[in-house]
Enzyme design. Sequence first.
Site, PDB file in Angstrom:
ATOM      1  N   GLU A 136      27.455  -8.939 -43.787  1.00 13.09           N
ATOM      2  CA  GLU A 136      28.555  -8.272 -44.488  1.00 13.09           C
ATOM      3  C   GLU A 136      28.037  -7.265 -45.507  1.00 13.09           C
ATOM      4  OE1 GLU A 136      31.572  -8.146 -43.776  1.00 13.09           O
ATOM      5  OE2 GLU A 136      31.698  -9.752 -42.328  1.00 13.09           O
TER       6      GLU A 136
ATOM      7  N   TYR B 298      35.869  -8.572 -51.323  1.00 11.68           N
ATOM      8  CA  TYR B 298      35.807  -8.517 -49.859  1.00 11.68           C
ATOM      9  C   TYR B 298      34.719  -9.451 -49.321  1.00 11.68           C
ATOM     10  CZ  TYR B 298      34.406  -7.397 -45.245  1.00 11.68           C
ATOM     11  OH  TYR B 298      34.029  -7.549 -43.941  1.00 11.68           O
TER      12      TYR B 298
ATOM     13  N   ASP C 209      38.787  -5.088 -46.225  1.00 15.96           N
ATOM     14  CA  ASP C 209      37.903  -3.910 -46.280  1.00 15.96           C
ATOM     15  C   ASP C 209      38.698  -2.684 -45.824  1.00 15.96           C
ATOM     16  OD1 ASP C 209      38.191  -4.247 -43.572  1.00 15.96           O
ATOM     17  OD2 ASP C 209      36.063  -4.160 -43.096  1.00 15.96           O
TER      18      ASP C 209
END
Length: 374
Positions: free
Chosen positions: A47, A130, A148
């Site tokens: 991520e 996020y 996102d």
Amino acid sequence: MEQAAQQYLNTFPVATFQKLLLYWFERNMRQLPWRKDQEPYKIWVSEVMLQQTQVDTVIPYYERFMSRFPTLEALAEAEEEEVLKYWEGLGYYSRARNLHQAVKEVKERYGGRVPDNRKEIASLKGVGPYTAGAILSIAYGQPEPAVDGNVLRVISRLLHIEEDIQKAKTRHLFEEIVRHLIPKGRASYFNQGLMELGALVCTPKSPHCLTCPVQEVCRAYQAGMQDQLPVKGKKKKPKTVKIVAGVLMEKGHVLIRQRPDNGLLAKLYEFPNVQWDDQEPDETISRYLFDMYGLRTATVEQWPSVQHTFTHLIWEISVYRLHLAEPLDKLNGFVFPQEEQPFSAARWERIEDLERYPFPVSHQKIKKEIWKRL
Ligand code: SF4
């Protein structure tokens, strides 16, 4: 539920949407290396790499990074310079530095186990709402939103929301909405499905509405508004900065230096450079090298310029190959700045050893030019 979120979800067929999205995702998800298992550390690394970077670019970096740092402990115990070296080329290096500091904290404070609650995970360096939501939902299956850019776009179209997605208030609204859309026990696939839909189908330009799995419930499609959404405030034009860099080569050595500890591209290596305005660029860099390091240089030739765009800034780098006008007895070791400067000492490094140092993309291009001309 907050009133604003409630207003958008009233009359929206939540259950049908959940079913359509999950059905599609289960059959169409891309096989990505970080989808092989749900290990929180691996999800976390992926991520962080995926922020501001395309999936195709990330895959080889992720695999290389994981083969060197396969566990959280391996990353926590590594030297920062090596971590940056494995990140070299991915850009936004503060991501790597923050990740490294955060995994060290996880090792020390939580015994190496990535926290499974929002309060603790969000307190780690570089972990924003996020990333926290992505780790909690994908790795731990918790019903937490992970909003996102893809998700902002999909939700604004799906529910026909005309709020400016660059505002913090809108992001909060969308998080609240997603929290209520997540089906019980399916947070991981649901959040990944939303992101995947944004990446593959509900794309920024020309969304593929005709083949979209959730078309029948999409309000923007029904209103013909898909190309007008999401609403984004006007972006400022990036500022262009003119820079001149000197590649000072002498007897198989080249002068490099490390950038300051803080700020843009902190701690990466580069060829000495300085901003220039109206003077001739090669005179500017020669004067700079003299004022800064007491080195007298002369220009050999101009090399191709390099351009690099950051979010708010464009570097236009003129590049000059230089040599010493007054030879030095000793070329190994450091060259110290004349006065107190943000830069540490520059160093003479053997050209064949340059690969040991992490350079930002713009200076990697200059480095490639050296190899070409050897
Ligand atoms: S129908 Fe079109 S606008 Fe709506 S979610 Fe699908 S791709 Fe996006």
